[in-house]
Design a protein around this motif. Structure first.
Motif, PDB file in Angstrom:
ATOM      1  N   VAL A 164       4.916   4.589  -6.827  1.00  0.00           N
ATOM      2  CA  VAL A 164       4.356   4.126  -5.565  1.00  0.00           C
ATOM      3  C   VAL A 164       2.839   4.218  -5.651  1.00  0.00           C
ATOM      4  O   VAL A 164       2.291   5.269  -5.977  1.00  0.00           O
ATOM      5  N   THR A 165       2.149   3.096  -5.377  1.00  0.00           N
ATOM      6  CA  THR A 165       0.689   3.060  -5.482  1.00  0.00           C
ATOM      7  C   THR A 165      -0.005   2.979  -4.131  1.00  0.00           C
ATOM      8  O   THR A 165      -1.146   3.396  -4.000  1.00  0.00           O
ATOM      9  N   HIS A 166       0.635   2.392  -3.140  1.00  0.00           N
ATOM     10  CA  HIS A 166       0.062   2.173  -1.808  1.00  0.00           C
ATOM     11  C   HIS A 166      -1.211   1.335  -1.853  1.00  0.00           C
ATOM     12  O   HIS A 166      -1.974   1.323  -0.886  1.00  0.00           O
ATOM     13  N   ARG A 167      -1.475   0.644  -2.960  1.00  0.00           N
ATOM     14  CA  ARG A 167      -2.649  -0.240  -3.001  1.00  0.00           C
ATOM     15  C   ARG A 167      -2.438  -1.359  -2.006  1.00  0.00           C
ATOM     16  O   ARG A 167      -1.388  -1.986  -1.967  1.00  0.00           O
ATOM     17  N   ARG A 168      -3.427  -1.600  -1.214  1.00  0.00           N
ATOM     18  CA  ARG A 168      -3.340  -2.660  -0.205  1.00  0.00           C
ATOM     19  C   ARG A 168      -4.111  -3.861  -0.717  1.00  0.00           C
ATOM     20  O   ARG A 168      -5.254  -3.746  -1.104  1.00  0.00           O
ATOM     21  N   TRP A 169      -3.445  -5.017  -0.723  1.00  0.00           N
ATOM     22  CA  TRP A 169      -4.061  -6.210  -1.271  1.00  0.00           C
ATOM     23  C   TRP A 169      -4.230  -7.282  -0.220  1.00  0.00           C
ATOM     24  O   TRP A 169      -4.170  -8.460  -0.498  1.00  0.00           O
ATOM     25  N   GLY A 170      -4.443  -6.867   1.022  1.00  0.00           N
ATOM     26  CA  GLY A 170      -4.817  -7.792   2.074  1.00  0.00           C
ATOM     27  C   GLY A 170      -3.688  -8.580   2.690  1.00  0.00           C
ATOM     28  O   GLY A 170      -3.928  -9.594   3.338  1.00  0.00           O
ATOM     29  N   PHE A 171      -2.443  -8.153   2.511  1.00  0.00           N
ATOM     30  CA  PHE A 171      -1.358  -8.910   3.105  1.00  0.00           C
ATOM     31  C   PHE A 171      -1.466  -8.830   4.625  1.00  0.00           C
ATOM     32  O   PHE A 171      -1.779  -7.817   5.191  1.00  0.00           O
ATOM     33  N   PRO A 184       6.567   8.017   1.374  1.00  0.00           N
ATOM     34  CA  PRO A 184       6.004   7.392   2.574  1.00  0.00           C
ATOM     35  C   PRO A 184       5.808   5.899   2.337  1.00  0.00           C
ATOM     36  O   PRO A 184       5.575   5.464   1.205  1.00  0.00           O
ATOM     37  N   GLU A 185       5.927   5.103   3.399  1.00  0.00           N
ATOM     38  CA  GLU A 185       5.744   3.660   3.292  1.00  0.00           C
ATOM     39  C   GLU A 185       4.257   3.322   3.233  1.00  0.00           C
ATOM     40  O   GLU A 185       3.430   4.011   3.820  1.00  0.00           O
ATOM     41  N   VAL A 242       4.343  -0.830  -5.111  1.00  0.00           N
ATOM     42  CA  VAL A 242       4.676   0.005  -6.265  1.00  0.00           C
ATOM     43  C   VAL A 242       4.276  -0.667  -7.577  1.00  0.00           C
ATOM     44  O   VAL A 242       4.006  -1.862  -7.617  1.00  0.00           O
ATOM     45  N   SER A 243       4.268   0.125  -8.632  1.00  0.00           N
ATOM     46  CA  SER A 243       4.250  -0.383  -9.994  1.00  0.00           C
ATOM     47  C   SER A 243       5.698  -0.340 -10.470  1.00  0.00           C
ATOM     48  O   SER A 243       6.379   0.662 -10.289  1.00  0.00           O
ATOM     49  N   ALA A 277       5.496  -5.628  -3.990  1.00  0.00           N
ATOM     50  CA  ALA A 277       5.894  -5.248  -2.636  1.00  0.00           C
ATOM     51  C   ALA A 277       7.415  -5.169  -2.575  1.00  0.00           C
ATOM     52  O   ALA A 277       8.107  -6.100  -2.979  1.00  0.00           O
ATOM     53  N   ILE A 278       7.922  -4.053  -2.082  1.00  0.00           N
ATOM     54  CA  ILE A 278       9.359  -3.862  -1.925  1.00  0.00           C
ATOM     55  C   ILE A 278       9.630  -3.596  -0.451  1.00  0.00           C
ATOM     56  O   ILE A 278       9.073  -2.678   0.131  1.00  0.00           O
TER      57      ILE A 278
END
Length: 76
Positions: free
Chosen positions: A62-69, A23-24, A32-33, A46-47
């Motif tokens: 895939v981490t799906h960590r969101r860093w505020g983009f 999933p995106e 991702v890592s 980010a890919i």
């Protein structure tokens, strides 16, 4: 691996298919890592459209960590 679009590298087919099966994190984007063949790990990459600037990638997680983009900073 070079696809000629602005200096980006397209992932090898095996990794591209793995990523497309996940999933995106958000529209057209996976966070991702990246694990390189020499063992180095880069977190929170980010890919978009299976392209990124990198070489010798061995694995993706895939981490799906969101860093505020795409978000504005809130006043404190």
């Amino acid at each position: 691996m070079f696809d000629g679009r602005g200096g980006l590298n397209t992932l090898p087919q095996k990794l591209r298919q793995f990523l497309l099966d996940q999933p995106e994190t958000t529209d057209d984007l996976h966070v991702v890592s990246v694990i390189l063949k020499d063992g180095r790990v880069f977190e929170d990459v980010a890919i978009s459209h299976c392209s990124l600037v990198a070489a010798d990638i061995a694995e993706l997680h895939v981490t799906h960590r969101r860093w505020g983009f795409g978000q504005q900073a809130k006043p404190s």
